[in-house]
Design a protein around this motif. Structure first.
Motif, PDB file in Angstrom:
ATOM      1  N   UNK A  57       0.825  -1.214   0.000  1.00 34.52           N
ATOM      2  CA  UNK A  57       0.000   0.000   0.000  1.00 34.52           C
ATOM      3  C   UNK A  57       0.856   1.259   0.000  1.00 34.52           C
ATOM      4  N   UNK A  58       2.147   1.059  -0.288  1.00 32.01           N
ATOM      5  CA  UNK A  58       3.100   2.170  -0.455  1.00 32.01           C
ATOM      6  C   UNK A  58       3.291   2.998   0.803  1.00 32.01           C
ATOM      7  N   UNK A  59       3.213   2.323   1.951  1.00 34.53           N
ATOM      8  CA  UNK A  59       3.528   3.001   3.214  1.00 34.53           C
ATOM      9  C   UNK A  59       5.050   3.154   3.290  1.00 34.53           C
ATOM     10  N   UNK A  60       5.560   4.356   3.517  1.00 37.81           N
ATOM     11  CA  UNK A  60       7.017   4.572   3.548  1.00 37.81           C
ATOM     12  C   UNK A  60       7.699   3.762   4.652  1.00 37.81           C
ATOM     13  N   UNK A  61       8.938   3.378   4.395  1.00 35.90           N
ATOM     14  CA  UNK A  61       9.699   2.569   5.358  1.00 35.90           C
ATOM     15  C   UNK A  61       9.833   3.270   6.704  1.00 35.90           C
ATOM     16  N   UNK A  62       9.972   4.609   6.686  1.00 36.84           N
ATOM     17  CA  UNK A  62      10.183   5.321   7.951  1.00 36.84           C
ATOM     18  C   UNK A  62       8.951   5.217   8.863  1.00 36.84           C
ATOM     19  N   UNK A  63       7.758   5.093   8.267  1.00 35.04           N
ATOM     20  CA  UNK A  63       6.538   4.931   9.067  1.00 35.04           C
ATOM     21  C   UNK A  63       6.554   3.560   9.759  1.00 35.04           C
ATOM     22  N   UNK A  64       6.963   2.536   8.996  1.00 39.73           N
ATOM     23  CA  UNK A  64       7.042   1.175   9.539  1.00 39.73           C
ATOM     24  C   UNK A  64       8.116   1.103  10.622  1.00 39.73           C
ATOM     25  N   UNK A  65       9.302   1.669  10.321  1.00 39.74           N
ATOM     26  CA  UNK A  65      10.422   1.621  11.274  1.00 39.74           C
ATOM     27  C   UNK A  65      10.081   2.353  12.571  1.00 39.74           C
ATOM     28  N   UNK A  66       9.400   3.482  12.445  1.00 38.53           N
ATOM     29  CA  UNK A  66       9.034   4.259  13.630  1.00 38.53           C
ATOM     30  C   UNK A  66       8.101   3.463  14.538  1.00 38.53           C
ATOM     31  N   UNK A  67       7.148   2.756  13.924  1.00 40.51           N
ATOM     32  CA  UNK A  67       6.207   1.939  14.703  1.00 40.51           C
ATOM     33  C   UNK A  67       6.937   0.799  15.407  1.00 40.51           C
ATOM     34  N   UNK A  68       7.906   0.185  14.723  1.00 38.63           N
ATOM     35  CA  UNK A  68       8.677  -0.913  15.323  1.00 38.63           C
ATOM     36  C   UNK A  68       9.572  -0.397  16.452  1.00 38.63           C
ATOM     37  N   UNK A  69      10.159   0.783  16.243  1.00 41.23           N
ATOM     38  CA  UNK A  69      10.997   1.383  17.292  1.00 41.23           C
ATOM     39  C   UNK A  69      10.181   1.663  18.546  1.00 41.23           C
ATOM     40  N   UNK A  70       8.977   2.199  18.329  1.00 41.28           N
ATOM     41  CA  UNK A  70       8.094   2.482  19.468  1.00 41.28           C
ATOM     42  C   UNK A  70       7.778   1.202  20.236  1.00 41.28           C
ATOM     43  N   UNK A  71       7.485   0.145  19.478  1.00 42.78           N
ATOM     44  CA  UNK A  71       7.087  -1.121  20.097  1.00 42.78           C
ATOM     45  C   UNK A  71       8.230  -1.759  20.881  1.00 42.78           C
ATOM     46  N   UNK A  72       9.472  -1.515  20.450  1.00 47.21           N
ATOM     47  CA  UNK A  72      10.614  -2.131  21.127  1.00 47.21           C
ATOM     48  C   UNK A  72      11.001  -1.376  22.392  1.00 47.21           C
ATOM     49  N   UNK A  73      10.525  -0.141  22.532  1.00 43.99           N
ATOM     50  CA  UNK A  73      10.827   0.655  23.724  1.00 43.99           C
ATOM     51  C   UNK A  73       9.794   0.442  24.811  1.00 43.99           C
ATOM     52  N   UNK A  74      10.110   0.953  25.978  1.00 46.73           N
ATOM     53  CA  UNK A  74       9.202   0.775  27.116  1.00 46.73           C
ATOM     54  C   UNK A  74       8.067   1.785  27.076  1.00 46.73           C
ATOM     55  N   UNK A  75       8.323   2.927  26.459  1.00 48.34           N
ATOM     56  CA  UNK A  75       7.304   3.972  26.450  1.00 48.34           C
ATOM     57  C   UNK A  75       6.337   3.826  25.289  1.00 48.34           C
ATOM     58  N   UNK A  76       5.826   4.957  24.841  1.00 45.21           N
ATOM     59  CA  UNK A  76       4.905   4.939  23.705  1.00 45.21           C
ATOM     60  C   UNK A  76       3.464   4.818  24.135  1.00 45.21           C
ATOM     61  N   UNK A  77       2.575   4.984  23.176  1.00 44.28           N
ATOM     62  CA  UNK A  77       1.150   4.903  23.475  1.00 44.28           C
ATOM     63  C   UNK A  77       0.759   3.481  23.854  1.00 44.28           C
TER      64      UNK A  77
END
Length: 243
Positions: A57-77
């Motif tokens: 669906x042509x979602x940019x890599x930075x959007x995917x990477x940002x979501x994965x980074x958030x998930x790997x951290x303790x914080x985030x929504x």
């Protein structure tokens, strides 16, 4: 079953605003999926399928990477799934899947879409029993029997399998998603899935006619404008030129 899947309406307008909304939806869904099952796509098949779908669906890599980074951290929504059911314009059955960090706000927003279009939000289970909750995989192929055999050997409870115009579509219970996908990958190597997702497919359809057609379109539009809404499933059968 296949026809219901093929006829499912995609209600995204092709505008810049809608693209941003698509990115946001994928980002949120990837975050939740990675948070639940791990950020490694090789060990989290649901995440792997989601990332592949996002790229198509042509979602940019930075959007995917940002979501994965958030998930790997303790914080985030802290998003959690929420599902609402009811009857839309023309009495069509509707399921609205959301990811929310504020269930009270989300319920109010979704209920507003129902009330403003003279529709009725129901209780959990009020319409979902009239849908099949399916894992769906569609890919290029002609050997339906080989696919079925591979799935049955892996003890996948195949609901339906179709072969049409050089494409095979497999339907299985949503609980067998990971098992079915792994069985296909083990048997046939890397597969370029055209469809790789979990959906609610209606067991019956409700024809929408007259003034209800425009009202139903308005209803879908209002729901899709909500940031918390990830998917809308319905059994409405809209006129050909509207679908």
């Amino acid at each position: 079953m296949g026809r219901a899947f093929q006829n499912r309406k995609e209600s995204m307008a092709k505008t810049a605003a809608a693209k941003t909304k698509v990115y946001s939806k994928y980002g949120r869904e990837i975050y939740v999926c990675a948070k639940a099952g791990g950020t490694d796509p090789n060990g989290n098949l649901a995440l792997r399928g989601l990332i592949e779908r996002a790229k198509k669906d042509q979602v940019p890599s930075h959007v995917i990477d940002k979501a994965l980074d958030k998930a790997s951290g303790a914080g985030g929504e802290d998003f959690s799934p929420a599902r609402y059911e009811g009857f839309g314009p023309g009495n069509a059955m509707v399921i609205v899947d959301c990811l929310t960090d504020n269930p009270n706000r989300t319920f109010g927003d979704v209920r507003g879409c129902f009330t403003k279009t003279k529709s009725k939000i129901g209780t959990p289970g009020s319409v979902s029993h009239m849908f099949d909750h399916c894992a769906i995989f569609s890919f290029t192929g002609n050997d339906e029997e080989a696919v079925l055999e591979a799935l049955m050997e892996a003890d996948v409870d195949v609901t339906d399998i179709e072969q049409e115009e050089g494409r095979i579509t497999v339907f299985a219970p949503h609980t067998d998603y990971a098992k079915a996908k792994q069985a296909l990958l083990d048997a046939f190597g890397e597969i370029d899935f055209e469809v790789d997702e979990i959906q609610f497919l209606p067991q019956t359809t409700t024809p929408i006619e007259g003034d209800d057609v425009a009202m139903f379109e308005k209803f879908l539009g209002m729901l899709n404008e909500l940031d918390d809404v990830q998917n809308v499933f319905h059994n409405a059968e809209l006129p050909e030129d509207e679908a």
